[in-house]
Design a protein around this motif. Structure first.
Motif, PDB file in Angstrom:
ATOM      1  N   ILE A  53       0.939  -1.248  -0.102  1.00 45.85           N
ATOM      2  CA  ILE A  53       0.011   0.043   0.060  1.00 45.85           C
ATOM      3  C   ILE A  53       0.928   1.289  -0.310  1.00 45.85           C
ATOM      4  N   ILE A  54       1.927   1.164   0.689  1.00 52.17           N
ATOM      5  CA  ILE A  54       2.892   2.268   0.474  1.00 52.17           C
ATOM      6  C   ILE A  54       4.465   1.499   0.285  1.00 52.17           C
ATOM      7  N   PHE A  55       5.180   2.468  -0.229  1.00 56.80           N
ATOM      8  CA  PHE A  55       6.641   1.861  -0.439  1.00 56.80           C
ATOM      9  C   PHE A  55       7.770   2.699   0.231  1.00 56.80           C
ATOM     10  N   VAL A  56       8.910   2.288  -0.127  1.00 61.24           N
ATOM     11  CA  VAL A  56      10.036   2.730   0.408  1.00 61.24           C
ATOM     12  C   VAL A  56      10.238   4.249   1.112  1.00 61.24           C
ATOM     13  N   PRO A  57       9.831   5.105  -0.097  1.00 63.87           N
ATOM     14  CA  PRO A  57       9.911   6.676   0.717  1.00 63.87           C
ATOM     15  C   PRO A  57       8.778   6.933   1.745  1.00 63.87           C
ATOM     16  N   GLU A  58       7.584   6.404   1.736  1.00 63.02           N
ATOM     17  CA  GLU A  58       6.736   6.468   2.750  1.00 63.02           C
ATOM     18  C   GLU A  58       7.264   5.947   4.153  1.00 63.02           C
ATOM     19  N   VAL A  89      21.184  -9.137  18.050  1.00 62.07           N
ATOM     20  CA  VAL A  89      22.230  -8.749  17.246  1.00 62.07           C
ATOM     21  C   VAL A  89      21.516  -8.847  15.705  1.00 62.07           C
ATOM     22  N   MET A  90      21.737  -7.753  14.893  1.00 54.86           N
ATOM     23  CA  MET A  90      20.992  -7.790  13.486  1.00 54.86           C
ATOM     24  C   MET A  90      21.856  -7.386  12.577  1.00 54.86           C
ATOM     25  N   GLY A  91      21.773  -7.722  11.332  1.00 59.27           N
ATOM     26  CA  GLY A  91      22.488  -7.519  10.043  1.00 59.27           C
ATOM     27  C   GLY A  91      22.131  -8.033   8.989  1.00 59.27           C
ATOM     28  N   THR A  92      22.433  -7.396   7.867  1.00 63.06           N
ATOM     29  CA  THR A  92      22.186  -7.945   6.355  1.00 63.06           C
ATOM     30  C   THR A  92      23.499  -8.834   6.081  1.00 63.06           C
ATOM     31  N   VAL A  93      23.249  -9.950   5.505  1.00 64.61           N
ATOM     32  CA  VAL A  93      24.191 -10.826   5.212  1.00 64.61           C
ATOM     33  C   VAL A  93      25.192 -10.552   4.291  1.00 64.61           C
ATOM     34  N   LYS A  94      26.192 -11.032   4.143  1.00 65.81           N
ATOM     35  CA  LYS A  94      27.422 -10.726   3.323  1.00 65.81           C
ATOM     36  C   LYS A  94      27.188 -10.641   1.780  1.00 65.81           C
ATOM     37  N   LEU A  97      23.760  -5.336   0.366  1.00 62.42           N
ATOM     38  CA  LEU A  97      23.864  -3.838   0.998  1.00 62.42           C
ATOM     39  C   LEU A  97      22.507  -3.307   1.173  1.00 62.42           C
ATOM     40  N   HIS A  98      21.271  -4.056   1.218  1.00 61.57           N
ATOM     41  CA  HIS A  98      20.026  -3.482   1.186  1.00 61.57           C
ATOM     42  C   HIS A  98      19.947  -3.641   2.984  1.00 61.57           C
ATOM     43  N   ASP A  99      19.209  -2.411   3.566  1.00 55.18           N
ATOM     44  CA  ASP A  99      19.087  -2.519   4.866  1.00 55.18           C
ATOM     45  C   ASP A  99      17.847  -1.765   5.368  1.00 55.18           C
ATOM     46  N   ILE A 100      16.831  -1.270   4.387  1.00 58.01           N
ATOM     47  CA  ILE A 100      15.686  -0.615   4.925  1.00 58.01           C
ATOM     48  C   ILE A 100      14.730  -1.634   5.713  1.00 58.01           C
ATOM     49  N   GLY A 101      14.444  -2.778   5.267  1.00 54.68           N
ATOM     50  CA  GLY A 101      13.456  -3.628   6.183  1.00 54.68           C
ATOM     51  C   GLY A 101      13.963  -3.875   7.132  1.00 54.68           C
ATOM     52  N   LEU A 145      17.874  -9.319   0.949  1.00 50.52           N
ATOM     53  CA  LEU A 145      17.057  -8.792  -0.078  1.00 50.52           C
ATOM     54  C   LEU A 145      17.217  -9.463  -1.531  1.00 50.52           C
ATOM     55  N   LEU A 146      18.508 -10.062  -1.714  1.00 51.60           N
ATOM     56  CA  LEU A 146      18.936 -10.678  -2.972  1.00 51.60           C
ATOM     57  C   LEU A 146      18.785 -12.233  -2.893  1.00 51.60           C
ATOM     58  N   THR A 147      18.357 -12.966  -3.864  1.00 47.32           N
ATOM     59  CA  THR A 147      18.289 -14.301  -3.891  1.00 47.32           C
ATOM     60  C   THR A 147      19.721 -14.707  -3.925  1.00 47.32           C
ATOM     61  N   THR A 148      20.795 -14.017  -4.488  1.00 47.55           N
ATOM     62  CA  THR A 148      21.845 -14.677  -4.536  1.00 47.55           C
ATOM     63  C   THR A 148      22.554 -14.531  -3.240  1.00 47.55           C
ATOM     64  N   THR A 149      22.122 -13.835  -2.200  1.00 44.12           N
ATOM     65  CA  THR A 149      22.854 -13.623  -0.771  1.00 44.12           C
ATOM     66  C   THR A 149      22.264 -14.577  -0.220  1.00 44.12           C
ATOM     67  N   MET A 150      20.905 -15.056  -0.167  1.00 42.63           N
ATOM     68  CA  MET A 150      20.215 -15.831   0.875  1.00 42.63           C
ATOM     69  C   MET A 150      21.081 -16.949   1.306  1.00 42.63           C
ATOM     70  N   PRO A 151      21.782 -17.685   0.468  1.00 43.31           N
ATOM     71  CA  PRO A 151      22.550 -18.795   1.008  1.00 43.31           C
ATOM     72  C   PRO A 151      23.566 -18.479   2.077  1.00 43.31           C
ATOM     73  N   ASN A 152      23.973 -17.142   2.350  1.00 39.12           N
ATOM     74  CA  ASN A 152      24.807 -16.681   3.297  1.00 39.12           C
ATOM     75  C   ASN A 152      24.145 -16.784   4.786  1.00 39.12           C
ATOM     76  N   MET A 153      22.854 -16.908   4.757  1.00 40.40           N
ATOM     77  CA  MET A 153      22.085 -16.984   5.733  1.00 40.40           C
ATOM     78  C   MET A 153      22.399 -18.522   6.393  1.00 40.40           C
ATOM     79  N   GLY A 154      22.325 -19.476   5.486  1.00 42.97           N
ATOM     80  CA  GLY A 154      22.776 -20.797   5.848  1.00 42.97           C
ATOM     81  C   GLY A 154      24.139 -20.993   6.267  1.00 42.97           C
ATOM     82  N   ARG A 155      24.723 -20.266   5.477  1.00 39.36           N
ATOM     83  CA  ARG A 155      26.431 -20.411   6.009  1.00 39.36           C
ATOM     84  C   ARG A 155      26.673 -19.831   7.164  1.00 39.36           C
TER      85      ARG A 155
END
Length: 227
Positions: A53-58, A89-94, A97-101, A145-155
């Protein structure tokens, strides 16, 4: 408190600043202003963002409005000596570079009484491990946010297992491409589709119950930046 929530959702940060000061001057507690004003407003923002209903700017202008109110509440809450719900502890995986969520989750977790250590983006497994050990965190949150970086969660989870630390921390994951099945397959303890679910999950991990249900309020509230 409804006025604070309304103005937060619409991104009116000057109004939130004024209304929070007025509420405190009128004798409302910092906890009431936080829970019934800022947190309830951001919960609706989270639902609207989830439902497109709303997006990143909102979301960003609503977050700015929440920060305007927190300027007055944080010193009061810190001085009250209230025990935090838990440490996260929170972080976006290796590689990501996305961090809004992630940042929205962190803001709502802090508002819910958690101490949150933000490792930022592009976080390596050993950086997650070091932070969890240093801060004695009960919960680790990972975002992608990227499907290519999702496996780094498992790692990262595998790295905790290799160091014999997997049983010391509850691990929750999230991000646009992440699904429950993927979270289960990689061995995470939980998956949150949005910031509200992130807070609910963290509270359940700590035995602190769930966040209030606000779905029914969403349709009646305007979006940030609307006329």
């Amino acid at each position: 408190m409804h006025d604070i929530a309304y103005n937060l959702i619409t991104g009116a940060h000057f109004e939130v600043d004024r209304l929070v000061q007025e509420a405190l001057a009128e004798g409302y507690s910092a906890n009431d202003v936080l829970d019934d004003g800022l947190i309830s407003g951001m919960a609706i923002v989270g639902i609207k963002f989830r439902d497109n209903i709303i997006f990143v700017p909102e979301v960003l202008v609503a977050a700015r409005a929440m920060k305007a109110g927190m300027v007055y509440l944080e010193p009061i809450l810190s001085a009250s000596g209230i025990e935090p719900v838990g440490t996260i502890v929170m972080g976006t995986v290796k590689g990501d570079l996305h961090d809004i969520g992630k940042n929205l989750c962190i803001m709502m977790l802090r508002g819910a009484g958690f101490i949150v250590h933000d490792l930022g983006v592009d976080t390596k497994p050993d950086e997650f491990i070091d932070a969890v050990m240093e801060h004695e965190a009960q919960i680790l949150g990972m975002s992608a946010l990227l499907t290519t970086t999702m496996p780094n969660m498992g790692r990262t989870i595998e790295a905790f297992e290799e160091y014999g630390l997997r049983d010391t921390v509850r691990i929750m994951v999230g991000g646009a491409p992440v699904r429950l099945e993927f979270a289960d397959d990689m061995g995470a303890d939980g998956y949150g589709e949005n910031a509200m679910e992130c807070v609910d999950m963290a509270k359940r991990f700590m035995g602190a119950g769930e966040a209030e249900e606000v779905e029914e309020e969403v349709e009646s509230v305007p979006v940030a930046g609307s006329d």
